[in-house]
Design a protein around this motif. Structure first.
Motif, short mmCIF file in Angstrom:
data_model
loop_
_atom_site.label_atom_id
_atom_site.label_comp_id
_atom_site.label_asym_id
_atom_site.label_seq_id
_atom_site.Cartn_x
_atom_site.Cartn_y
_atom_site.Cartn_z
N ALA A 209 20.38 48.20 38.94
CA ALA A 209 20.15 49.27 37.96
C ALA A 209 21.43 49.73 37.29
O ALA A 209 21.45 49.97 36.08
N GLY A 210 22.48 49.91 38.06
CA GLY A 210 23.73 50.42 37.50
C GLY A 210 24.27 49.57 36.36
O GLY A 210 24.51 50.08 35.25
N PRO A 211 24.47 48.27 36.58
CA PRO A 211 24.98 47.43 35.48
C PRO A 211 24.08 47.41 34.26
O PRO A 211 24.55 47.20 33.13
N ALA A 212 22.78 47.64 34.45
CA ALA A 212 21.83 47.62 33.33
C ALA A 212 21.65 49.00 32.69
O ALA A 212 20.93 49.12 31.69
N GLY A 213 22.29 50.03 33.25
CA GLY A 213 22.13 51.37 32.71
C GLY A 213 20.76 51.95 32.93
O GLY A 213 20.28 52.77 32.14
N VAL A 214 20.09 51.55 34.02
CA VAL A 214 18.74 51.99 34.33
C VAL A 214 18.78 53.10 35.36
O VAL A 214 19.48 52.99 36.38
N THR A 215 18.05 54.18 35.13
CA THR A 215 18.02 55.29 36.07
C THR A 215 17.05 55.00 37.21
O THR A 215 16.08 54.25 37.05
N LEU A 216 17.31 55.61 38.34
CA LEU A 216 16.47 55.45 39.53
C LEU A 216 15.75 56.75 39.84
O LEU A 216 16.33 57.83 39.76
N HIS A 217 14.48 56.64 40.18
CA HIS A 217 13.71 57.74 40.74
C HIS A 217 13.01 57.23 41.99
O HIS A 217 12.49 56.10 41.98
N VAL A 218 12.97 58.02 43.04
CA VAL A 218 12.14 57.67 44.20
C VAL A 218 10.74 58.15 43.86
O VAL A 218 10.45 59.35 43.86
N THR A 219 9.86 57.20 43.53
CA THR A 219 8.54 57.54 43.01
C THR A 219 7.47 57.62 44.07
O THR A 219 6.36 58.10 43.79
N GLU A 220 7.75 57.12 45.26
CA GLU A 220 6.87 57.34 46.41
C GLU A 220 7.69 57.34 47.68
O GLU A 220 8.56 56.50 47.88
N ASN A 221 7.37 58.29 48.54
CA ASN A 221 7.93 58.37 49.88
C ASN A 221 7.08 59.38 50.62
O ASN A 221 6.81 60.47 50.11
N GLY A 222 6.60 59.02 51.79
CA GLY A 222 5.75 59.96 52.51
C GLY A 222 5.34 59.39 53.85
O GLY A 222 5.72 58.28 54.23
N ALA A 223 4.54 60.17 54.57
CA ALA A 223 4.18 59.78 55.93
C ALA A 223 2.77 60.24 56.26
O ALA A 223 2.36 61.34 55.90
N ALA A 224 2.04 59.36 56.95
CA ALA A 224 0.75 59.73 57.52
C ALA A 224 0.97 60.13 58.97
O ALA A 224 1.66 59.44 59.72
N PHE A 225 0.41 61.26 59.33
CA PHE A 225 0.38 61.70 60.72
C PHE A 225 -1.06 62.07 61.05
O PHE A 225 -1.88 62.30 60.17
N ASP A 226 -1.36 62.14 62.33
CA ASP A 226 -2.70 62.52 62.76
C ASP A 226 -2.81 64.04 62.72
O ASP A 226 -2.75 64.73 63.74
#
Length: 509
Positions: A383-400
């Motif tokens: 991403a850096g060399p291409a000038g592309v921004t990063l977003h964490v678009t999913e992160n999560g957890a399933a618990f009981d």
């Protein structure tokens, strides 16, 4: 219809002198939001012209989904969207990442259905009125069944139909939505669906998975070109899911090669065509017998590598990969007696090994530092060399999750999970990686694909019998983080024993 939302306590912001000392600042320009997907929450299977997707067909097949669950009703978001947007506003969400349903907009992959677009127009207008930026994903796995019947993603015709559908959505929403991502997790769409048999459409062919992966990426590039030609100011990209594949024994070349194969067939198979205009040479060697190159036509890679503005990063866990299976492998409870196989087309000697880390209800190891390493790598190599921004678009957890008598869930494990992964992102930012935002998966408990309703990822609990929404402790904590722009350490003020260990009564298994 109006959604009922039960809030167990007011969403208040603590006074400045009560903000925990054990916190770190969240950059003021860092976007905090949440994400969902159309099939997982909307319901309204055959309303207002919607026709079946591959997930409608798959979920109704005996043994395909745990407990025979389907997305026919899901969270009834199609009817309850206004109250759900009000709930997002009460939590302070800055952005909402959602997907449009191909089957609503272009039923059977054909002509445009105005009523389907009407729904998304109402949703987007409600978000804008609430001060929440819409982030639109065009494909989150709900391919029209009629197109699958003609070959699905193994056919180049599907690429053309995807372009038609995408432009129809832009015709209606292009003046109000600024961020557009073409695909969500093409790895899952191609390899869980066409190679592993674990997801819709349920095929078990390594060759079909590779064909689907190439056509998905070609569809991505075509839509980016078309939307860029229409409006150069749009922020365009796609979302990929990643693993951090570490060799179980770095000194064993067999483990090193096993990890290389996983990295090539999950991460680099999509990154390299987008950012470098070519498939990795080692990947092509691995899969040469499976016909991938037969589908690569002149000009395809130039289309796929059309410049993008944003890369969505989905991360749940990393993996220790060895060349032999672990001594005690977890039984697969998802196949319902059906044949399934590894999603990797040519990595039969690559196996995940437990490392003694805490795990979620999905048996996924909790490894926040893997997210830091992933973001640094993506920035430095792609991403850096291409000038592309990063977003964490999913992160999560399933618990009981276990609600109390009022439906409230004191989900300390999920709260700590969110804090620790936000901390991992900030560690990457401190290392010079310009990550722009974070979207928790998921806003609501929902239809979790082949797991049905057996796994709950939401920061908001959904009672599927009554459709009552109840923000969990994790939602209230996330709201405070957004409001104060301060991130507590993972277990700060959560551990009743005061020793910093996992709180009594909270399980990470």
């Amino acid at each position: 219809m109006t959604a009922q939302t039960r809030s167990p306590q007011p969403l208040t912001v603590p006074a400045a002198d009560l903000v925990l000392a054990q916190t770190r600042p969240v950059p003021t320009d860092f976007v905090l939001g949440a994400a969902t997907a159309a099939y997982q929450i909307e319901g309204a299977r055959h309303e207002d012209g919607r026709t079946d997707s591959i997930w409608d067909t798959f979920s109704h097949a005996p043994g395909a989904v745990v407990d025979g669950d389907t997305g026919d009703v899901a969270c009834e978001h199609y009817h309850r969207y206004a109250a759900d947007v009000a709930l997002m506003k009460s939590l302070g969400l800055q952005s909402y990442r959602f997907s449009t349903s191909w089957d609503r907009v272009c039923p059977d992959g054909g002509a445009v259905n105005a009523k389907g677009l009407d729904f998304y127009e109402r949703l987007v207008d409600s978000l804008l009125e609430a001060g929440i930026a819409p982030w639109l994903t065009l494909y989150h796995w709900d391919l029209p069944q009629a197109l699958e019947d003609r070959g699905g993603w193994t056919s180049r015709e599907t690429v053309d139909r995807f372009v038609d559908y995408s432009l129809a959505v832009h015709d209606r929403l292009g003046d109000r939505v600024r961020t557009w991502t073409t695909l969500n997790e093409p790895f899952c769409a191609a390899f869980l669906g066409y190679t592993a048999g674990m997801h819709a459409p349920g095929r078990t062919s390594p060759a079909d998975g590779l064909a689907a992966a190439h056509h998905l990426m070609l569809a991505h590039g075509r839509v980016v070109q078309e939307l860029r030609a229409r409006d150069a100011s749009l922020e365009l990209g796609l979302t990929l899911n990643f693993t951090v594949a570490d060799p179980l024994d770095p000194s064993d070349p067999r483990d090193v090669d096993a990890a290389r194969r996983v990295d090539a067939q999950m991460n680099r198979i999509f990154l390299d065509p987008v950012f470098r205009g070519a498939y990795p040479a080692d990947l092509l060697d691995d899969v040469r017998h499976l016909g991938l190159e037969d589908h690569i036509m002149d000009g395809d890679l130039e289309v796929i590598s059309t410049p993008i503005d944003v890369l969505g990063v989905n991360y749940y866990n990393g993996e220790a990969i060895g060349h032999e299976p672990p001594a005690a492998a977890r039984a697969d409870s998802l196949n319902g007696g059906r044949f399934t196989r590894s999603p990797f087309p040519a990595a039969d000697d690559s196996h995940r090994h437990p490392r003694g880390l805490p795990v979620t209800a999905m048996d996924w190891e909790i490894q926040p530092e893997g997210l830091t390493r992933l973001l640094v790598r993506l920035h430095e190599e792609y991403a850096g060399p291409a000038g592309v921004t990063l977003h964490v678009t999913e992160n999560g957890a399933a618990f009981d999750d276990a609600p109390d008598e009022d439906g409230f869930v004191d989900d300390r494990g999920r709260t700590a999970y969110v804090r620790s992964h936000l901390g991992a992102i900030l560690d990457a930012v401190d290392a010079g990686v310009p990550v722009r935002g974070y979207f928790y998966w998921s806003l609501l408990d929902n239809f979790e694909w082949a797991w049905g309703y057996a796994k709950r990822f939401g920061i908001v609990r959904v009672d599927y019998d009554t459709q009552v929404r109840t923000p969990k402790a994790s939602a209230l904590d996330y709201a405070r983080i957004i409001a104060t722009r301060r991130l507590p350490t993972p277990w700060a003020d959560l551990d009743a024993t005061g020793d910093g260990d996992e709180p009594a009564g909270e399980s990470t298994t």
